[in-house]
Enzyme design. Structure first.
Site, PDB file in Angstrom:
ATOM      1  N   ARG A 177      43.684 -49.687 -13.825  1.00 15.78           N
ATOM      2  CA  ARG A 177      43.265 -50.935 -14.437  1.00 15.78           C
ATOM      3  C   ARG A 177      42.675 -50.619 -15.806  1.00 15.78           C
ATOM      4  O   ARG A 177      42.176 -49.517 -16.040  1.00 15.78           O
ATOM      5  CB  ARG A 177      42.214 -51.644 -13.575  1.00 15.78           C
ATOM      6  CG  ARG A 177      42.711 -52.015 -12.186  1.00 15.78           C
ATOM      7  CD  ARG A 177      41.592 -52.652 -11.365  1.00 15.78           C
ATOM      8  NE  ARG A 177      42.056 -53.055 -10.040  1.00 15.78           N
ATOM      9  CZ  ARG A 177      42.004 -52.298  -8.949  1.00 15.78           C
ATOM     10  NH1 ARG A 177      41.482 -51.060  -9.034  1.00 15.78           N
ATOM     11  NH2 ARG A 177      42.451 -52.730  -7.794  1.00 15.78           N
TER      12      ARG A 177
ATOM     13  N   LYS B 192      37.677 -51.129  -7.751  1.00 13.77           N
ATOM     14  CA  LYS B 192      36.942 -52.284  -7.265  1.00 13.77           C
ATOM     15  C   LYS B 192      36.168 -51.943  -5.997  1.00 13.77           C
ATOM     16  O   LYS B 192      36.644 -51.213  -5.141  1.00 13.77           O
ATOM     17  CB  LYS B 192      37.911 -53.432  -6.968  1.00 13.77           C
ATOM     18  CG  LYS B 192      38.512 -54.062  -8.220  1.00 13.77           C
ATOM     19  CD  LYS B 192      39.369 -55.255  -7.874  1.00 13.77           C
ATOM     20  CE  LYS B 192      39.901 -55.935  -9.127  1.00 13.77           C
ATOM     21  NZ  LYS B 192      40.735 -57.123  -8.804  1.00 13.77           N
TER      22      LYS B 192
ATOM     23  N   HIS C 218      47.466 -54.835 -18.638  1.00 12.64           N
ATOM     24  CA  HIS C 218      47.812 -55.011 -17.222  1.00 12.64           C
ATOM     25  C   HIS C 218      49.318 -54.943 -16.998  1.00 12.64           C
ATOM     26  O   HIS C 218      49.762 -54.563 -15.907  1.00 12.64           O
ATOM     27  CB  HIS C 218      47.257 -56.333 -16.701  1.00 12.64           C
ATOM     28  CG  HIS C 218      46.901 -56.288 -15.244  1.00 12.64           C
ATOM     29  ND1 HIS C 218      45.920 -55.455 -14.739  1.00 12.64           N
ATOM     30  CD2 HIS C 218      47.405 -56.939 -14.170  1.00 12.64           C
ATOM     31  CE1 HIS C 218      45.834 -55.612 -13.428  1.00 12.64           C
ATOM     32  NE2 HIS C 218      46.727 -56.499 -13.054  1.00 12.64           N
TER      33      HIS C 218
ATOM     34  N   ARG D 182      50.293 -51.543 -16.071  1.00  4.16           N
ATOM     35  CA  ARG D 182      50.037 -51.283 -14.642  1.00  4.16           C
ATOM     36  C   ARG D 182      51.170 -51.868 -13.798  1.00  4.16           C
ATOM     37  O   ARG D 182      51.639 -51.234 -12.842  1.00  4.16           O
ATOM     38  CB  ARG D 182      48.694 -51.907 -14.270  1.00  4.16           C
ATOM     39  CG  ARG D 182      48.289 -51.798 -12.807  1.00  4.16           C
ATOM     40  CD  ARG D 182      46.838 -52.271 -12.684  1.00  4.16           C
ATOM     41  NE  ARG D 182      46.470 -52.688 -11.338  1.00  4.16           N
ATOM     42  CZ  ARG D 182      45.996 -51.881 -10.390  1.00  4.16           C
ATOM     43  NH1 ARG D 182      45.858 -50.592 -10.629  1.00  4.16           N
ATOM     44  NH2 ARG D 182      45.649 -52.351  -9.208  1.00  4.16           N
TER      45      ARG D 182
ATOM     46  N   HIS E 138      44.964 -51.143  -4.042  1.00  2.00           N
ATOM     47  CA  HIS E 138      44.962 -52.459  -3.406  1.00  2.00           C
ATOM     48  C   HIS E 138      44.401 -52.360  -1.995  1.00  2.00           C
ATOM     49  O   HIS E 138      44.828 -51.509  -1.208  1.00  2.00           O
ATOM     50  CB  HIS E 138      46.380 -53.028  -3.335  1.00  2.00           C
ATOM     51  CG  HIS E 138      46.908 -53.492  -4.651  1.00  2.00           C
ATOM     52  ND1 HIS E 138      48.257 -53.691  -4.901  1.00  2.00           N
ATOM     53  CD2 HIS E 138      46.268 -53.808  -5.814  1.00  2.00           C
ATOM     54  CE1 HIS E 138      48.422 -54.104  -6.138  1.00  2.00           C
ATOM     55  NE2 HIS E 138      47.236 -54.182  -6.711  1.00  2.00           N
TER      56      HIS E 138
ATOM     57  N   TYR F  81      55.410 -56.793  -5.951  1.00  2.00           N
ATOM     58  CA  TYR F  81      56.279 -55.984  -6.815  1.00  2.00           C
ATOM     59  C   TYR F  81      57.664 -55.796  -6.216  1.00  2.00           C
ATOM     60  O   TYR F  81      58.622 -55.550  -6.948  1.00  2.00           O
ATOM     61  CB  TYR F  81      55.631 -54.620  -7.084  1.00  2.00           C
ATOM     62  CG  TYR F  81      54.365 -54.725  -7.889  1.00  2.00           C
ATOM     63  CD1 TYR F  81      54.400 -55.003  -9.249  1.00  2.00           C
ATOM     64  CD2 TYR F  81      53.118 -54.557  -7.279  1.00  2.00           C
ATOM     65  CE1 TYR F  81      53.232 -55.114  -9.979  1.00  2.00           C
ATOM     66  CE2 TYR F  81      51.948 -54.669  -8.007  1.00  2.00           C
ATOM     67  CZ  TYR F  81      52.014 -54.952  -9.359  1.00  2.00           C
ATOM     68  OH  TYR F  81      50.855 -55.067 -10.075  1.00  2.00           O
TER      69      TYR F  81
END
Length: 333
Positions: A178, A202, A276, A279, A302, A311
């Protein structure tokens, strides 16, 4: 130490599990306004849930918008269910996307759950808010050829800025980091030419981010230029990509501006290029190359594989278009 129940709305116990901010948290996050209740909520998110500054800033902006919009009825702490529902309905009128509206709904609901737990309110006026319907939005991405053109455009920049830009793009595309993770890299993490970086994503979760040969070479060249440009009497900075910004390192906005400039030189629409998107390209090209979906999930950090599965739709759509273009029975006469 936990929190204690507040008897009135103007007295709060903030969280002291970690050193306090230099000032009010909303000011630290660059937010123009806040209330004591919102300030306490943000403190809780920072300490108990280890929310990143980016996440805290988003919560703060969402709650500030609601507080301002509800000012005629006394703000968030006085609003009833009908006022909250009217505010939420107005988001669509103002042209906000379903995704943005959904995020603001989440912010409001979490805030009121916190207010209930603290005893500041006896009801949750957000309980009847329905999540907006969101259509499937496929991630924007770039082809392998377009990534090559973007790198060529980055390398065409003169001097230090060109070397730095190549390192940024190579790192982003090679690792899938990120933008916040990329720009928060410390120079110590790459001094020994690692094949992997330990990235804190995150929720404070750590993962390994791979670096290919091209990215490692770009970093080596950047370190040489970076070190050479530093004045002898000046101590080395902490960040891999230092800048004169208040954060001490390159900001996401500045990186996005640099990508826009490189896109123009590469003959690409700047609207299709962003940190982004690099990514997205990383994930899409891995899947097109046959990588396992679970591996891509791990590399992206994730929590839910459903987030990664989007994706697969990108790659499926590309395959479908390729068939339509090239298969003899798919062509129209």
């Amino acid at each position: 130490m936990g929190r204690r129940e507040a008897g009135t709305h103007d007295r709060f116990t903030l969280y002291i599990k970690k050193p306090p901010c230099k000032g009010p948290l909303h000011a630290e996050l660059g937010l123009s306004m806040s209330t004591p209740q919102v300030e306490a909520f943000l403190e809780m998110m920072a300490v108990e849930r280890d929310a990143s500054p980016h996440t805290l800033s988003a919560y703060g902006r969402d709650l500030a918008d609601a507080e301002a919009s509800l000012s005629e009825v006394g703000g968030l702490m006085a609003a009833d269910a009908s006022a909250i529902e009217a505010w939420f309905a107005d988001l669509t009128t103002r042209g906000l996307s379903p995704a943005t509206s959904a995020r603001r709904r989440s912010s409001i609901r979490q805030f009121y759950r916190f207010a209930l737990a603290e005893g500041w309110r006896t009801d949750d006026p957000s309980r009847r808010l329905d999540a907006p319907k969101q259509g499937r939005s496929l991630p924007r991405t770039l082809s392998i050829d377009e990534i090559g053109r973007l790198l060529a455009a980055a390398s065409s920049r003169d001097g230090t800025s060109g070397v730095r830009m190549v390192a940024l793009v190579e790192l982003a595309y090679a690792s899938g980091m990120r933008v916040s993770e990329l720009l928060n890299l410390k120079v110590e993490s790459v001094r020994r030419d690692p094949a992997f970086l330990i990235v804190r994503g995150k929720g404070g979760k750590e993962r390994l981010a791979p670096l290919n040969a091209a990215a490692r070479e770009a970093v080596r060249v950047w370190l040489t230029v970076r070190d050479t440009g530093r004045k002898p009497a000046t101590p080395d900075g902490v960040w891999l990509f230092p800048s004169s910004s208040g954060r001490g390192h390159l900001t996401p906005r500045r990186f996005a501006q640099m990508l826009d400039q490189a896109a123009v030189v590469a003959g690409l629409d700047p609207a299709r290029v962003s940190p982004h998107v690099l990514r997205h390209a990383f994930a899409t090209h891995l899947l097109e190359g046959g990588a396992d979906l679970r591996v891509v999930q791990t590399l992206l950090g994730h929590a839910d594989i459903a987030t990664t599965q989007i994706y697969t739709h990108v790659t499926s759509d590309r395959l479908s278009r390729a068939v339509q273009r090239n298969h003899p029975l798919a062509r129209e006469d």
